[in-house]
Enzyme design. Structure first.
Site, PDB file in Angstrom:
ATOM      1  N   ARG A 263       0.832  -1.200   0.000  1.00 24.24           N
ATOM      2  CA  ARG A 263       0.000   0.000   0.000  1.00 24.24           C
ATOM      3  C   ARG A 263       0.869   1.254   0.000  1.00 24.24           C
ATOM      4  NH1 ARG A 263      -4.644  -1.640   4.513  1.00 24.24           N
ATOM      5  NH2 ARG A 263      -5.166  -3.671   3.578  1.00 24.24           N
ATOM      6  N   ARG A 278       2.500   1.324  10.362  1.00 25.43           N
ATOM      7  CA  ARG A 278       1.974   1.686   9.047  1.00 25.43           C
ATOM      8  C   ARG A 278       3.091   1.548   8.023  1.00 25.43           C
ATOM      9  NH1 ARG A 278      -2.746   4.422   8.022  1.00 25.43           N
ATOM     10  NH2 ARG A 278      -2.911   5.075  10.190  1.00 25.43           N
ATOM     11  N   GLU A 350      -5.930  -0.311  15.827  1.00 23.13           N
ATOM     12  CA  GLU A 350      -6.554  -1.331  14.981  1.00 23.13           C
ATOM     13  C   GLU A 350      -5.555  -2.420  14.595  1.00 23.13           C
ATOM     14  OE1 GLU A 350      -7.712  -2.032  10.409  1.00 23.13           O
ATOM     15  OE2 GLU A 350      -7.729   0.053  11.092  1.00 23.13           O
ATOM     16  N   SER A 353      -9.853  -5.548  10.782  1.00 22.51           N
ATOM     17  CA  SER A 353     -11.192  -5.067  10.425  1.00 22.51           C
ATOM     18  C   SER A 353     -11.960  -6.241   9.847  1.00 22.51           C
ATOM     19  CB  SER A 353     -11.124  -3.939   9.396  1.00 22.51           C
ATOM     20  OG  SER A 353     -10.761  -2.723   9.998  1.00 22.51           O
ATOM     21  N   ARG A 397       1.507  -5.917  13.007  1.00 24.58           N
ATOM     22  CA  ARG A 397       0.893  -5.261  14.166  1.00 24.58           C
ATOM     23  C   ARG A 397       0.758  -6.220  15.340  1.00 24.58           C
ATOM     24  NH1 ARG A 397      -3.399  -0.583  12.224  1.00 24.58           N
ATOM     25  NH2 ARG A 397      -1.975   0.412  10.753  1.00 24.58           N
TER      26      ARG A 397
END
Length: 431
Positions: A263, A278, A350, A353, A397
């Site tokens: 990403r 990130r 987070e 999801s 994460r």
């Protein structure tokens, strides 16, 4: 993609729900106009075709009666009518293309149980699970812990690739591999078929999953734009059954995949630049389900529970949050975020999801199922499946959460008990 018929039959409700997602009123107005234009174009085309059928019948009757002068005049009229139909077909196709082009940019409708709100401040906390550790020393951030142990190397990653990359070394690489194997093992025992998909996908696959055209520019693409690197394995897993009809008895279909994800994080400049929270490249174990509309909400609870199981077994404190309408992902109708506790930040972040996308992706990719006929001879008409997806979990994460929650005063890391059979040791010692 939304069903255009909703703009006829449920126009007021659709307007309200899309507005709650932040869709501009002028976009909704334009879409309603395009839907109406398409309907009118189709109606005009059907009327012309009906007129052609009637005129053709009249010609045949006149030919049988031997009135050849009338037949010649009628045929000239038919020629003009066929020309009108050709023009009407072109206008109908244009109306369809314009409507579809705009529909592809409109997000999914939120489920009725989703809290209404413009941003994450309106998210609803459902539950907190696990006890936060009381440290008798000041907990350090994961990047400091990892660098001192020599298992995270940001400096050499930057030399190789630039910012927002990391080199996992030694026990760090082993820990990441152990987490991947642990997650895949749990997914297998929960009934998910493991898939090893391609990492390069075509633009039509990105569009089918809801990534394009909304997120063009946020993915990495080959120079000729023939392929995109996947931002998540949800993309190839959703495309597994693109343009297929499966039998209802086959549902639910459940898949899992470990893949690297890529990403640009174009919209996140300046946020979380330290550490591995990130990254431009990260590993993730994904869960994807296909099910019937009647079972999709229950399936979301199951899928979320499967992701929660990983956090529980690892002993990581977390909370479950229902995202508000303004914080939902583009393709989702309802989403639970799992947020893990990060001691150095004194905050939940987070880590997964879990989303129900309803028939939004299935309509784009034409994934349908044939309902069971109940013993009737006539086959039931195929319906769109519902698709669901969730991270189980974002591996990097999860690794950083372990480094922070299991750090010791001497700088070592205790390995969670459930992970030890996969890692091969109970501790990562300081050097």
């Amino acid at each position: 993609m939304l069903d255009h018929r909703a703009f006829h039959h449920e126009a007021d409700a659709v307007l309200e729900r899309l507005t709650s997602r932040g869709v501009a009123a002028e976009v909704i107005t334009q879409l309603k106009t395009l839907v109406s234009n398409r309907s009118e174009a189709i109606g005009h085309l059907e009327a012309l075709r009906h007129k052609l059928n009637e005129a053709t019948g009249e010609v045949q009757q006149k030919a049988k009666a031997g009135d050849m002068d009338a037949v010649a005049a009628a045929r000239a009229s038919l020629k003009g009518l066929k020309s009108e139909i050709k023009d009407a077909e072109e206008l109908t196709n244009q109306a369809q293309e314009q409507m579809t082009e705009l529909l592809l940019t409109v997000p999914n409708l939120p489920h009725e149980s989703v809290p209404v709100g413009a941003d994450e401040s309106h998210n609803r906390i459902e539950r907190e699970v696990g006890e936060k550790r009381a440290f008798d020393f000041e907990p350090k951030p994961h990047w400091e812990v990892g660098e001192k142990l020599g298992i995270l190397d940001f400096e050499r990653a930057a030399k190789i690739s630039g910012s927002r990359f990391v080199v996992y070394r030694g026990a760090g690489a082993r820990l990441e591999r152990a987490l991947i194997q642990f997650m895949l093992d749990r997914a297998f025992h929960n009934g998910y078929e493991e898939i090893a998909p391609p990492l390069l996908v075509r633009p039509e696959s990105m569009q089918a999953a809801g990534q394009y055209p909304k997120f063009i520019g946020e993915s990495y693409e080959t120079l000729d734009r023939e392929f995109a690197l996947i931002p998540t394995s949800e993309v190839p897993l959703v495309n597994l059954h693109r343009e297929e009809i499966v039998e209802e008895a086959q549902l639910p279909l459940r898949y899992t995949a470990y893949t690297p994800c890529f990403r640009r994080e174009a919209g996140a400049a300046g946020r979380d630049t330290r550490g591995i929270l990130r990254q431009h490249q990260f590993n993730k174990v994904e869960l994807v389900s296909y099910t019937t509309p009647e079972d999709s909400i229950e399936e979301l609870e199951r899928l979320t529970g499967n992701a929660e199981q990983i956090l529980k077994e690892l002993g990581l404190p977390y909370r479950v949050v229902t995202l508000a309408t303004g914080d939902l992902g583009f393709a989702a109708t309802k989403t639970y975020d799992l947020e893990v506790w990060i001691p150095s930040q004194n905050h939940y972040r987070e880590i997964s999801s879990c989303s129900n996308c309803g028939d939004f992706q299935a309509r784009r990719s034409q994934i349908r199922y044939r309902p069971e006929s109940g013993g009737q001879k006539k086959k039931a008409k195929p319906k769109l499946v519902h698709t669901l997806n969730g991270s189980s979990l974002a591996v990097g994460r999860t690794l950083l959460a372990i480094l922070e929650n299991y750090q010791q005063a001497d700088g070592s890391i205790e390995v969670p008990e459930a992970l030890r059979p996969f890692f091969g040791a109970d501790r990562i010692d300081s050097i």
